[in-house]
Design a protein around this motif. Structure first.
Motif, PDB file in Angstrom:
ATOM      1  N   UNK A  72       4.133  60.031  14.940  1.00 32.75           N
ATOM      2  CA  UNK A  72       2.707  59.955  14.635  1.00 32.75           C
ATOM      3  C   UNK A  72       2.604  59.878  13.121  1.00 32.75           C
ATOM      4  N   UNK A  73       2.219  58.723  12.610  1.00 41.26           N
ATOM      5  CA  UNK A  73       2.219  58.490  11.165  1.00 41.26           C
ATOM      6  C   UNK A  73       0.808  58.353  10.615  1.00 41.26           C
ATOM      7  N   UNK A  74       0.582  59.021   9.498  1.00 37.44           N
ATOM      8  CA  UNK A  74      -0.655  58.931   8.731  1.00 37.44           C
ATOM      9  C   UNK A  74      -0.301  58.140   7.476  1.00 37.44           C
ATOM     10  N   UNK A  75      -0.858  56.958   7.321  1.00 32.44           N
ATOM     11  CA  UNK A  75      -0.477  56.086   6.206  1.00 32.44           C
ATOM     12  C   UNK A  75      -1.693  55.917   5.294  1.00 32.44           C
ATOM     13  N   UNK A  76      -1.571  56.438   4.071  1.00 32.61           N
ATOM     14  CA  UNK A  76      -2.684  56.518   3.120  1.00 32.61           C
ATOM     15  C   UNK A  76      -2.485  55.594   1.919  1.00 32.61           C
ATOM     16  N   UNK A  77      -3.599  55.246   1.294  1.00 31.03           N
ATOM     17  CA  UNK A  77      -3.555  54.462   0.061  1.00 31.03           C
ATOM     18  C   UNK A  77      -3.087  53.038   0.286  1.00 31.03           C
ATOM     19  N   UNK A  78      -3.399  52.495   1.446  1.00 29.81           N
ATOM     20  CA  UNK A  78      -2.987  51.127   1.801  1.00 29.81           C
ATOM     21  C   UNK A  78      -3.896  50.102   1.129  1.00 29.81           C
ATOM     22  N   UNK A  79      -3.433  48.880   1.080  1.00 28.82           N
ATOM     23  CA  UNK A  79      -4.234  47.761   0.586  1.00 28.82           C
ATOM     24  C   UNK A  79      -5.315  47.458   1.621  1.00 28.82           C
ATOM     25  N   UNK A 117       6.376  49.615   7.861  1.00 25.81           N
ATOM     26  CA  UNK A 117       4.915  49.535   7.825  1.00 25.81           C
ATOM     27  C   UNK A 117       4.358  50.097   6.522  1.00 25.81           C
ATOM     28  N   UNK A 118       4.888  51.222   6.086  1.00 28.63           N
ATOM     29  CA  UNK A 118       4.433  51.842   4.836  1.00 28.63           C
ATOM     30  C   UNK A 118       4.605  50.879   3.670  1.00 28.63           C
ATOM     31  N   UNK A 119       5.742  50.212   3.651  1.00 24.25           N
ATOM     32  CA  UNK A 119       6.024  49.253   2.573  1.00 24.25           C
ATOM     33  C   UNK A 119       5.085  48.045   2.645  1.00 24.25           C
ATOM     34  N   UNK A 120       4.953  47.441   3.823  1.00 29.20           N
ATOM     35  CA  UNK A 120       4.152  46.217   3.927  1.00 29.20           C
ATOM     36  C   UNK A 120       2.640  46.442   3.860  1.00 29.20           C
ATOM     37  N   UNK A 121       2.196  47.648   4.154  1.00 28.93           N
ATOM     38  CA  UNK A 121       0.776  47.971   3.994  1.00 28.93           C
ATOM     39  C   UNK A 121       0.467  48.376   2.552  1.00 28.93           C
ATOM     40  N   UNK A 138      16.931  52.068  19.231  1.00 28.33           N
ATOM     41  CA  UNK A 138      15.806  51.765  18.357  1.00 28.33           C
ATOM     42  C   UNK A 138      15.506  52.988  17.504  1.00 28.33           C
ATOM     43  N   UNK A 139      15.287  52.771  16.202  1.00 29.90           N
ATOM     44  CA  UNK A 139      14.954  53.866  15.301  1.00 29.90           C
ATOM     45  C   UNK A 139      13.480  53.762  14.906  1.00 29.90           C
ATOM     46  N   UNK A 140      12.613  54.637  15.432  1.00 31.51           N
ATOM     47  CA  UNK A 140      11.191  54.550  15.132  1.00 31.51           C
ATOM     48  C   UNK A 140      10.879  54.777  13.651  1.00 31.51           C
ATOM     49  N   UNK A 141      11.733  55.522  12.959  1.00 36.33           N
ATOM     50  CA  UNK A 141      11.516  55.763  11.522  1.00 36.33           C
ATOM     51  C   UNK A 141      11.651  54.480  10.722  1.00 36.33           C
ATOM     52  N   UNK A 142      12.512  53.566  11.167  1.00 31.25           N
ATOM     53  CA  UNK A 142      12.645  52.276  10.476  1.00 31.25           C
ATOM     54  C   UNK A 142      11.333  51.499  10.541  1.00 31.25           C
ATOM     55  N   UNK A 143      10.666  51.546  11.683  1.00 29.23           N
ATOM     56  CA  UNK A 143       9.376  50.864  11.826  1.00 29.23           C
ATOM     57  C   UNK A 143       8.331  51.497  10.908  1.00 29.23           C
ATOM     58  N   UNK A 144       8.292  52.814  10.848  1.00 28.96           N
ATOM     59  CA  UNK A 144       7.317  53.508   9.995  1.00 28.96           C
ATOM     60  C   UNK A 144       7.553  53.191   8.516  1.00 28.96           C
ATOM     61  N   UNK A 145       8.792  53.182   8.103  1.00 32.83           N
ATOM     62  CA  UNK A 145       9.114  52.856   6.703  1.00 32.83           C
ATOM     63  C   UNK A 145       8.709  51.428   6.372  1.00 32.83           C
TER      64      UNK A 145
END
Length: 124
Positions: free
Chosen positions: A9-16, A96-100, A87-94
């Motif tokens: 469950x990821x909270x992603x802040x300060x995105x474009x 997403x954080x980068x591309x957002x 599958x590593x779910x943390x890879x997806x979160x990382x």
């Protein structure tokens, strides 16, 4: 202790905010995040809200990735649920954080389907 899956469950802040409001781009980023994590993509469904925001799901063989965006707050709520060990779910979160273009991401991992004994998965 064995678990059937891992749910981030990821909270992603300060995105474009422009990215967060672009339905097609969010879909592309989410699909690529699934692939980055090693998942097999089955289906996708995304919706653009008016006046702003996007929600979507990427169904993967190993479970799913979901997102809901609030461009006006530069925020995205993301779930990445994967089953199995390939599958590593943390890879997806990382990814997403980068591309957002996020400034910050906090996340919690929940083990799903926890069993005291080893689980035997039947193949078809």
């Amino acid at each position: 202790m064995n678990a059937l899956g891992r749910h981030i469950l990821a909270e992603i802040y300060g995105c474009d905010n422009k990215i967060l409001d672009d339905c097609k781009l969010i879909e592309e980023i989410m699909v690529k995040a699934a692939i980055e994590a090693g998942a097999e993509v089955c289906e996708v469904a995304f919706h653009k809200f008016s006046p702003q925001g996007v929600s979507g799901v990427v169904v993967i063989s190993e479970s799913h990735l979901t997102i809901h965006t609030w461009p006006e707050l530069n925020y995205a709520a993301v779930d990445v649920f994967t089953c199995g060990s390939n599958v590593n779910p943390w890879d997806a979160c990382s990814y997403l954080t980068k591309l957002l273009k996020a400034k910050n991401m906090t996340a919690t991992e929940v083990k799903r389907g926890v069993f005291e004994q080893p689980v035997k998965v039947l193949s078809s």
